[in-house]
Design a protein around this motif. Structure first.
Motif, PDB file in Angstrom:
ATOM      1  N   PHE A 148       0.833  -1.208   0.000  1.00 24.36           N
ATOM      2  CA  PHE A 148       0.000   0.000   0.000  1.00 24.36           C
ATOM      3  C   PHE A 148       0.867   1.258   0.000  1.00 24.36           C
ATOM      4  CE2 PHE A 148      -1.684   3.337   2.845  1.00 24.36           C
ATOM      5  CZ  PHE A 148      -2.624   3.882   1.965  1.00 24.36           C
ATOM      6  N   LEU A 149       1.891   1.288   0.833  1.00 23.33           N
ATOM      7  CA  LEU A 149       2.753   2.472   0.911  1.00 23.33           C
ATOM      8  C   LEU A 149       3.517   2.704  -0.379  1.00 23.33           C
ATOM      9  CD1 LEU A 149       4.125   1.989   4.550  1.00 23.33           C
ATOM     10  CD2 LEU A 149       2.438   3.686   3.787  1.00 23.33           C
ATOM     11  N   LYS A 150       3.947   1.636  -1.021  1.00 18.20           N
ATOM     12  CA  LYS A 150       4.640   1.776  -2.314  1.00 18.20           C
ATOM     13  C   LYS A 150       3.709   2.346  -3.381  1.00 18.20           C
ATOM     14  CE  LYS A 150       8.259  -1.759  -1.883  1.00 18.20           C
ATOM     15  NZ  LYS A 150       8.728  -3.094  -2.330  1.00 18.20           N
ATOM     16  N   SER A 151       2.424   2.007  -3.284  1.00 16.52           N
ATOM     17  CA  SER A 151       1.448   2.514  -4.260  1.00 16.52           C
ATOM     18  C   SER A 151       0.945   3.908  -3.903  1.00 16.52           C
ATOM     19  CB  SER A 151       0.256   1.551  -4.354  1.00 16.52           C
ATOM     20  OG  SER A 151      -0.512   1.581  -3.149  1.00 16.52           O
ATOM     21  N   SER A 152       1.387   4.430  -2.743  1.00 14.98           N
ATOM     22  CA  SER A 152       0.954   5.752  -2.274  1.00 14.98           C
ATOM     23  C   SER A 152       2.186   6.590  -1.916  1.00 14.98           C
ATOM     24  CB  SER A 152       0.035   5.610  -1.059  1.00 14.98           C
ATOM     25  OG  SER A 152      -1.000   4.683  -1.290  1.00 14.98           O
ATOM     26  N   PRO A 153       2.997   6.963  -2.899  1.00 19.34           N
ATOM     27  CA  PRO A 153       4.264   7.657  -2.617  1.00 19.34           C
ATOM     28  C   PRO A 153       4.084   9.022  -1.959  1.00 19.34           C
ATOM     29  CG  PRO A 153       3.768   7.693  -4.967  1.00 19.34           C
ATOM     30  CD  PRO A 153       2.778   6.764  -4.335  1.00 19.34           C
ATOM     31  N   GLN A 177      13.205   2.251   4.130  1.00 17.09           N
ATOM     32  CA  GLN A 177      13.303   1.941   2.695  1.00 17.09           C
ATOM     33  C   GLN A 177      12.516   2.922   1.832  1.00 17.09           C
ATOM     34  OE1 GLN A 177      11.990  -2.217   2.534  1.00 17.09           O
ATOM     35  NE2 GLN A 177      14.088  -2.824   2.046  1.00 17.09           N
ATOM     36  N   LEU A 178      11.392   3.406   2.369  1.00 12.29           N
ATOM     37  CA  LEU A 178      10.488   4.246   1.579  1.00 12.29           C
ATOM     38  C   LEU A 178      10.621   5.733   1.904  1.00 12.29           C
ATOM     39  CD1 LEU A 178       7.294   1.970   1.770  1.00 12.29           C
ATOM     40  CD2 LEU A 178       8.968   2.126  -0.087  1.00 12.29           C
ATOM     41  N   GLY A 179      11.561   6.092   2.782  1.00 11.50           N
ATOM     42  CA  GLY A 179      11.759   7.505   3.105  1.00 11.50           C
ATOM     43  C   GLY A 179      10.599   8.113   3.878  1.00 11.50           C
TER      44      GLY A 179
END
Length: 461
Positions: free
Chosen positions: A107-112, A132-134
């Motif tokens: 979900f987080l990767k799809s919601s930058p 990893q996602l900042g």
């Protein structure tokens, strides 16, 4: 920051799977949405469905993100919260919760656009994902400052000084101001059974605390100045009180309205502050013997009462009729009401005839009671910090704890009756509890803290 130039934040909110967590997380979400920020409230479908409906003006600013709770051995099918489990099966829920990591990461990767997560104590795996996602992490600890100070000083995080249940039954040396914050032996022994053997609660809290940018707490300096100052001094990061998040009467669900009118009429017939209210939450599971002692104590008090009897959903061994001794309801029918299942707690506590609250010491229930100036008759459960809350309320002289056996937690009906009668007539407790309305029931004060929290998030981002 000027509101006209303020950048909208996109914030994910991710509580633990218990109503005592999901509800305050929603309150904070609503406030942040009112301030113009976009909220993504992440939980499981059943927990989301149990939340109060959003006000129409916020429905487009808060999105609910349902994650399917993975099935694990030991967790009954369909269970998604602590209220559906006996305490010894809570570790299985933690194990399933840990397995949400993959879905949340997707979900987080799809919601930058999400650069901030407000999270709970259990997500020890979240810092790795966030790095990893900042994404920056804000730990919303729903406990008060005194309980938190008891658990998490940095000097003790990796120490081995507290190993046995007895080690937790004394006030910690780092709480260097007069207080009585410690567990009873039976509380620690009972709490151990809900610990996950793979990752302990201590390890979970250590990891999220060390990796968050801010720790927020459900408290305020007006009530706990000593503990907040201790935390601010000892933790190497910002400590931001959120205020007490008091509920407001108009927003209370009205699903029992048809019963409220009859209940209100009964309460109206009683003298001011003459009735005590009894409710032990939805998760406290007393033995049948203890339930009967409680019932006989309520009877022996000889005072008017309203008792909400809620058998936890996971309890199968006794019928509703057996929960209370046979014949007792008939004997007390002229002065007491026994209600089954749900009741409008806030409306009951707000009534002028209510003079005390016999409670399991859940922080939300304590906040509701003191927000309305009602003193407390304390019968803490064994989960989480309920025992510490009871000690704190007794130390602040707004409640009196029912005397119990420290080793096994047992109590007598005489001890119950004595505590009820003392709380209902003690002038010091009444005055102190009434004075707490200015702190616990103060919406403006709570909003001041929430505004400061919002500014802290905006500066962090």
């Amino acid at each position: 920051m000027d509101s006209s130039t303020k950048k909208q934040l996109h914030i994910a909110v991710f509580p633990w799977l218990a109503y005592g967590h999901t509800a305050p997380f929603l309150q904070v979400s609503q406030f942040l949405a009112q301030k113009g920020h976009r909220i993504y409230y992440v939980s499981t479908p059943k927990n989301i469905s149990r939340l109060p409906k959003l006000p129409p003006n916020l429905s487009s600013d808060i999105s609910f993100i349902p994650l399917s709770l993975p099935q694990v051995d030991g967790l009954p099918p369909g269970v998604e919260s602590t209220s559906e489990l006996p305490i010894h099966k809570v570790p299985f829920l933690k194990n399933a919760y840990d397995k949400l990591e993959t879905q949340l990461t997707e979900f987080l990767k799809s919601s930058p656009q999400i650069k901030l997560i407000i999270h709970d104590f259990a997500q020890h795996w979240l810092p790795h994902v966030a790095t990893q996602l900042g994404i920056s992490l804000v730990y919303f600890n729903i406990l008060n400052a005194s309980s938190t100070a008891f658990f998490v000083p940095p000097s003790e995080m990796h120490a081995k000084s507290r190993q046995s249940p007895e080690d937790f039954t004394v006030v910690p040396k780092w709480m260097d101001y007069p207080n009585n914050i410690a567990f009873k032996f039976h509380e620690m022994a009972g709490h151990k059974v809900c610990e996950d053997s793979t990752v302990s609660d201590k390890e979970r809290v250590q990891t999220v605390l060390l990796n968050c940018k801010i720790m927020a707490l459900r408290t305020c300096y007006e009530f706990e100045p000593e503990a907040l100052r201790l935390l601010s001094k000892s933790l190497q990061k910002p400590i931001v009180p959120l205020g007490l998040l008091p509920p407001s009467l108009p927003s209370v669900e009205d699903k029992a309205d048809e019963n409220w009118e009859a209940l209100k009429k009964w309460l109206d017939s009683k003298e001011e502050k003459s009735v005590f209210y009894v409710a032990l939450g939805s998760e406290m599971n007393l033995s049948l013997e203890s339930m009967h002692e409680l019932a006989y104590g309520i009877e022996k008090s000889e005072l008017p009462f309203v008792w909400v009897v809620r058998k936890p959903s996971f309890v199968q061994q006794q019928s509703e009729e057996d929960t209370i001794p046979r014949g007792l309801e008939e004997r007390v029918s002229n002065r007491g009401l026994v209600l089954r299942d749900w009741a409008p707690q806030l409306k009951i506590l707000a009534h002028s005839s209510i003079g005390g609250f016999l409670t399991h010491c859940g922080w939300s229930s304590v906040i509701e009671s003191l927000g309305l100036g009602k003193p407390l008759i304390l019968l803490p459960g064994v989960i989480a910090d309920l025992g510490l809350v009871a000690r704190l309320m007794q130390w602040k002289k707004v409640g009196l704890e029912i005397e119990r056996n420290d080793r096994d937690g047992s109590f007598t009906s005489d001890a119950v009756a004595e505590s009820i009668k003392r709380v209902m007539v003690d002038p010091e407790l009444r005055v102190n509890a009434d004075a707490m309305k200015e702190i616990f029931g103060n919406i403006e004060l709570s909003n001041k803290y929430l505004n400061e929290f919002t500014r802290a998030l905006e500066i962090l981002n």
